[in-house]
Design an enzyme around this catalytic site. Structure first.
Site, short mmCIF file in Angstrom:
data_model
loop_
_atom_site.label_atom_id
_atom_site.label_comp_id
_atom_site.label_asym_id
_atom_site.label_seq_id
_atom_site.Cartn_x
_atom_site.Cartn_y
_atom_site.Cartn_z
N ASP A 1 -5.90 -5.47 -2.85
CA ASP A 1 -5.40 -4.52 -1.86
C ASP A 1 -6.60 -3.70 -1.37
O ASP A 1 -7.65 -3.64 -2.03
CB ASP A 1 -4.36 -3.63 -2.55
CG ASP A 1 -3.81 -2.54 -1.64
OD1 ASP A 1 -3.64 -2.79 -0.44
OD2 ASP A 1 -3.57 -1.43 -2.15
N GLU B 1 -6.35 -0.15 0.67
CA GLU B 1 -6.19 1.30 0.59
C GLU B 1 -5.72 1.71 -0.80
O GLU B 1 -4.79 1.13 -1.35
CB GLU B 1 -5.21 1.79 1.65
CG GLU B 1 -5.74 1.59 3.07
CD GLU B 1 -4.73 2.03 4.10
OE1 GLU B 1 -4.40 3.23 4.14
OE2 GLU B 1 -4.26 1.18 4.87
N GLU C 1 -6.54 6.24 1.21
CA GLU C 1 -5.39 5.93 2.06
C GLU C 1 -5.61 6.53 3.46
O GLU C 1 -5.77 7.74 3.62
CB GLU C 1 -4.11 6.52 1.46
CG GLU C 1 -3.69 5.89 0.15
CD GLU C 1 -2.95 4.57 0.32
OE1 GLU C 1 -2.64 4.20 1.47
OE2 GLU C 1 -2.69 3.91 -0.70
N ARG D 1 6.33 6.23 10.84
CA ARG D 1 5.01 6.74 11.25
C ARG D 1 4.86 6.72 12.77
O ARG D 1 4.38 7.70 13.38
CB ARG D 1 3.91 5.89 10.63
CG ARG D 1 3.73 6.07 9.14
CD ARG D 1 2.89 4.95 8.56
NE ARG D 1 2.46 5.22 7.21
CZ ARG D 1 1.90 4.32 6.41
NH1 ARG D 1 1.71 3.08 6.85
NH2 ARG D 1 1.52 4.65 5.19
N SER E 1 -4.36 -6.86 3.04
CA SER E 1 -3.91 -5.49 3.28
C SER E 1 -2.83 -5.45 4.35
O SER E 1 -2.82 -6.26 5.28
CB SER E 1 -5.11 -4.64 3.74
OG SER E 1 -4.69 -3.35 4.11
N ASP E 2 -1.94 -4.48 4.23
CA ASP E 2 -0.95 -4.24 5.28
C ASP E 2 -1.50 -3.31 6.37
O ASP E 2 -0.75 -2.89 7.24
CB ASP E 2 0.34 -3.66 4.68
CG ASP E 2 1.20 -4.75 4.06
OD1 ASP E 2 1.02 -5.93 4.42
OD2 ASP E 2 2.05 -4.43 3.21
N LYS F 1 1.42 -10.22 1.79
CA LYS F 1 0.58 -10.36 0.59
C LYS F 1 1.06 -11.53 -0.28
O LYS F 1 0.27 -12.39 -0.68
CB LYS F 1 0.56 -9.05 -0.20
CG LYS F 1 -0.10 -7.93 0.59
CD LYS F 1 -0.23 -6.65 -0.21
CE LYS F 1 -0.88 -5.57 0.65
NZ LYS F 1 -1.28 -4.40 -0.11
N ASP G 1 -2.22 -1.17 -5.92
CA ASP G 1 -1.77 0.12 -6.46
C ASP G 1 -0.35 0.49 -6.05
O ASP G 1 0.16 1.51 -6.47
CB ASP G 1 -2.72 1.23 -6.02
CG ASP G 1 -2.63 1.51 -4.51
OD1 ASP G 1 -2.39 0.56 -3.74
OD2 ASP G 1 -2.79 2.67 -4.12
N ASN H 1 4.09 -2.68 -2.49
CA ASN H 1 3.91 -3.89 -1.68
C ASN H 1 2.86 -4.84 -2.25
O ASN H 1 2.62 -5.91 -1.69
CB ASN H 1 3.59 -3.54 -0.22
CG ASN H 1 2.27 -2.81 -0.05
OD1 ASN H 1 1.74 -2.21 -0.99
ND2 ASN H 1 1.73 -2.85 1.14
#
Length: 199
Positions: free
Chosen positions: A7, A9, A15, A46, A90-91, A133, A152, A155
């Site tokens: 991952d 972030e 983040e 968001r 990563s997303d 992922k 972490d 996801n």
């Protein structure tokens, strides 16, 4: 052949949305995949806040320009890449990630794309594939790779669960408690040792 899937972030860089939340003073933007397992729901939330506040891609990129990798992250990544293949899954979005990839020495990155209007407004997002992922790790496995995965957040659990070894790094106490089967590390030194044992 092994490949480590990391991952981004929270593992290698801070983040982005938390940094942007602090820069703008909008506490609602502190929510991450550690808090909300449904990424689609989180991103729509968001984008709604950005629209309300008249904020766009430029403002986020201005914040990203001030972000450095977590202390020790580049050295960890360099050492890991000497041992085995590494890909970051990563997303995040390509419009966010490029300056951070430069600071990390241009590792391989699989991520997503934002939909941005001509005026810089973020209107939506395009995920590279569903459950990106997990899907990516399974695709790598179908190509003959043995995957080792770490992250972490909620996801990351899919790719961790299907890999030959999986780790949590600087995760929450709640995730550690709910997923005690995965070793949880707090320092890059421990993390690297854990990966070396799995290789």
């Amino acid at each position: 052949m092994n490949i480590v899937c990391l991952d981004l972030e929270g593992v290698l860089v801070p983040e982005i949305w938390i940094a942007f939340s602090e820069a703008t003073g909008i506490p609602e933007l502190k929510r991450t995949t550690r808090d909300e397992p449904d990424y689609d729901k989180l991103m729509k939330f968001r984008i709604g806040i950005l629209k309300e506040r008249g904020l766009g891609l430029k403002e986020i990129q201005d914040t990203i320009a001030t972000i450095d990798p977590l202390p020790g992250a580049k050295e960890f990544l360099d050492e890991l890449r000497e041992l085995t293949q590494v890909v970051i899954i990563s997303d995040t979005f390509e419009q966010f990630a490029k300056p951070l990839m430069k600071k990390l020495g241009w590792p391989s990155l699989f991520c997503n794309t934002l939909e941005v209007a001509d005026n810089g407004e973020i209107t939506g997002f395009k995920m590279r594939c569903e459950k990106s992922k997990l899907t990516t790790v399974k695709a790598l496995q179908s190509c003959g790779f043995d995957t080792i995965a770490a992250g972490d957040s909620f996801n990351d659990l899919g790719m961790i669960s299907v890999s030959k070894a999986g780790f949590l790094f600087r995760t929450t106490e709640a995730i550690k408690k709910d997923y005690p089967q995965y070793p949880a590390f707090e320092t890059y030194e421990e993390f690297l040792e854990g990966i070396k044992k799995a290789l």
